[in-house]
Design a protein around this motif. Structure first.
Motif, PDB file in Angstrom:
ATOM      1  N   UNK A 161      37.035  32.323   2.329  1.00 22.06           N
ATOM      2  CA  UNK A 161      36.820  33.115   3.271  1.00 22.06           C
ATOM      3  C   UNK A 161      38.051  34.263   3.251  1.00 22.06           C
ATOM      4  N   UNK A 162      37.569  35.360   3.714  1.00 21.75           N
ATOM      5  CA  UNK A 162      38.754  36.543   3.823  1.00 21.75           C
ATOM      6  C   UNK A 162      38.996  36.523   5.347  1.00 21.75           C
ATOM      7  N   UNK A 163      40.030  36.367   5.690  1.00 18.88           N
ATOM      8  CA  UNK A 163      40.815  36.209   6.946  1.00 18.88           C
ATOM      9  C   UNK A 163      40.862  37.741   7.716  1.00 18.88           C
ATOM     10  N   UNK A 164      40.802  38.663   6.871  1.00 24.41           N
ATOM     11  CA  UNK A 164      40.912  40.025   7.423  1.00 24.41           C
ATOM     12  C   UNK A 164      39.464  40.275   7.884  1.00 24.41           C
ATOM     13  N   UNK A 165      38.383  39.645   7.730  1.00 26.23           N
ATOM     14  CA  UNK A 165      37.225  39.973   8.183  1.00 26.23           C
ATOM     15  C   UNK A 165      36.805  39.290   9.533  1.00 26.23           C
ATOM     16  N   UNK A 166      37.920  38.264  10.075  1.00 24.99           N
ATOM     17  CA  UNK A 166      37.753  37.792  11.422  1.00 24.99           C
ATOM     18  C   UNK A 166      37.776  38.906  12.486  1.00 24.99           C
ATOM     19  N   UNK A 167      37.254  38.380  13.565  1.00 24.48           N
ATOM     20  CA  UNK A 167      37.525  39.354  14.709  1.00 24.48           C
ATOM     21  C   UNK A 167      39.002  39.075  15.408  1.00 24.48           C
ATOM     22  N   UNK A 168      39.506  40.401  15.450  1.00 27.58           N
ATOM     23  CA  UNK A 168      40.920  40.151  16.040  1.00 27.58           C
ATOM     24  C   UNK A 168      42.121  40.038  14.838  1.00 27.58           C
ATOM     25  N   UNK A 169      41.492  40.054  13.407  1.00 26.50           N
ATOM     26  CA  UNK A 169      42.564  40.036  12.251  1.00 26.50           C
ATOM     27  C   UNK A 169      43.552  41.161  12.399  1.00 26.50           C
ATOM     28  N   UNK A 170      42.985  42.545  12.774  1.00 29.77           N
ATOM     29  CA  UNK A 170      44.128  43.284  12.709  1.00 29.77           C
ATOM     30  C   UNK A 170      45.432  43.212  13.714  1.00 29.77           C
ATOM     31  N   UNK A 171      45.206  42.021  14.543  1.00 22.84           N
ATOM     32  CA  UNK A 171      46.467  41.789  15.432  1.00 22.84           C
ATOM     33  C   UNK A 171      47.152  40.571  14.845  1.00 22.84           C
ATOM     34  N   UNK A 172      46.166  39.487  14.546  1.00 20.92           N
ATOM     35  CA  UNK A 172      46.835  38.202  14.189  1.00 20.92           C
ATOM     36  C   UNK A 172      47.543  38.317  13.002  1.00 20.92           C
ATOM     37  N   UNK A 173      47.010  38.653  11.970  1.00 24.33           N
ATOM     38  CA  UNK A 173      47.550  38.495  10.430  1.00 24.33           C
ATOM     39  C   UNK A 173      48.834  39.344  10.623  1.00 24.33           C
ATOM     40  N   UNK A 174      49.283  40.582  11.204  1.00 25.20           N
ATOM     41  CA  UNK A 174      50.265  41.094  11.118  1.00 25.20           C
ATOM     42  C   UNK A 174      51.200  40.568  12.052  1.00 25.20           C
ATOM     43  N   UNK A 212      40.540  32.594  16.554  1.00 22.10           N
ATOM     44  CA  UNK A 212      40.873  31.262  16.659  1.00 22.10           C
ATOM     45  C   UNK A 212      39.246  30.585  16.362  1.00 22.10           C
ATOM     46  N   UNK A 213      38.688  31.031  17.385  1.00 19.20           N
ATOM     47  CA  UNK A 213      37.253  30.301  17.294  1.00 19.20           C
ATOM     48  C   UNK A 213      36.602  30.519  16.017  1.00 19.20           C
ATOM     49  N   UNK A 214      36.484  31.808  15.475  1.00 16.95           N
ATOM     50  CA  UNK A 214      36.066  32.311  14.126  1.00 16.95           C
ATOM     51  C   UNK A 214      36.539  31.225  13.167  1.00 16.95           C
ATOM     52  N   UNK A 215      38.094  31.511  13.030  1.00 13.42           N
ATOM     53  CA  UNK A 215      38.500  30.566  12.026  1.00 13.42           C
ATOM     54  C   UNK A 215      38.319  28.905  12.153  1.00 13.42           C
ATOM     55  N   UNK A 216      38.169  28.544  13.253  1.00 16.93           N
ATOM     56  CA  UNK A 216      38.022  27.283  13.435  1.00 16.93           C
ATOM     57  C   UNK A 216      36.449  26.835  13.099  1.00 16.93           C
ATOM     58  N   UNK A 217      35.672  27.673  13.228  1.00 17.70           N
ATOM     59  CA  UNK A 217      34.139  27.578  13.240  1.00 17.70           C
ATOM     60  C   UNK A 217      34.103  27.500  11.593  1.00 17.70           C
ATOM     61  N   UNK A 218      34.812  28.321  10.909  1.00 14.07           N
ATOM     62  CA  UNK A 218      34.488  28.417   9.602  1.00 14.07           C
ATOM     63  C   UNK A 218      35.394  27.214   8.771  1.00 14.07           C
ATOM     64  N   UNK A 219      36.361  26.968   9.316  1.00 13.95           N
ATOM     65  CA  UNK A 219      37.227  25.591   8.782  1.00 13.95           C
ATOM     66  C   UNK A 219      36.146  24.361   9.005  1.00 13.95           C
ATOM     67  N   UNK A 220      35.677  24.392  10.165  1.00 10.59           N
ATOM     68  CA  UNK A 220      35.040  23.141  10.404  1.00 10.59           C
ATOM     69  C   UNK A 220      33.543  22.898   9.715  1.00 10.59           C
ATOM     70  N   UNK A 221      32.904  24.266   9.654  1.00  8.82           N
ATOM     71  CA  UNK A 221      31.453  24.271   9.363  1.00  8.82           C
ATOM     72  C   UNK A 221      31.199  24.846   7.872  1.00  8.82           C
ATOM     73  N   UNK A 222      31.783  26.085   7.656  1.00  8.94           N
ATOM     74  CA  UNK A 222      31.529  26.495   6.483  1.00  8.94           C
ATOM     75  C   UNK A 222      32.408  26.497   5.225  1.00  8.94           C
ATOM     76  N   UNK A 223      33.398  26.109   5.340  1.00  7.35           N
ATOM     77  CA  UNK A 223      34.402  26.321   4.426  1.00  7.35           C
ATOM     78  C   UNK A 223      34.661  25.255   3.396  1.00  7.35           C
TER      79      UNK A 223
END
Length: 106
Positions: A1-14, A85-96
């Motif tokens: 999964x590309x973290x840059x595609x998650x909503x809010x990544x423009x704030x969290x990754x920096x 966080x929700x998108x990352x957790x969802x991906x971690x738990x269900x799709x990754x």
């Protein structure tokens, strides 16, 4: 999964980069500090020794000095943080489970 595609990544990754570079009082690094536990639980490397104490209060105080709409902007930032966080957790738990690029997967 590309973290840059998650909503809010423009704030969290920096913000994660800011913390790794010792910048603990940026808006982005304070957001990461707020969600540090959630982010580390899914495998992101957050330098816990660099987290601001009481990041929620620190962020709000900073916004009060910078913006006339501090309260609504603060809530919008927390919403974006929660979306990430929700998108990352969802991906971690269900799709990754089969993706070697997912945080927390070895």
């Amino acid at each position: 999964m590309n973290l840059e595609e998650l909503p809010g990544a423009d704030l969290i990754l920096p913000g994660i980069d800011d913390l790794h570079n010792g910048e603990t009082n940026t808006v982005a690094s304070l957001l990461v500090a707020i969600a540090a536990t959630r982010l580390t639980e899914v495998g992101l490397d957050i330098p816990k020794d660099r987290l601001a104490p009481e990041p929620e209060l620190t962020l709000y105080a900073r916004l009060l000095h910078e913006r006339s709409d501090a309260y609504s902007y603060y809530n919008a930032l927390l919403s974006r943080l929660n979306s990430f966080c929700n998108a990352l957790e969802f991906s971690y738990k269900y799709g990754a489970s089969n993706n070697p690029n997912t945080p927390g997967q070895n």
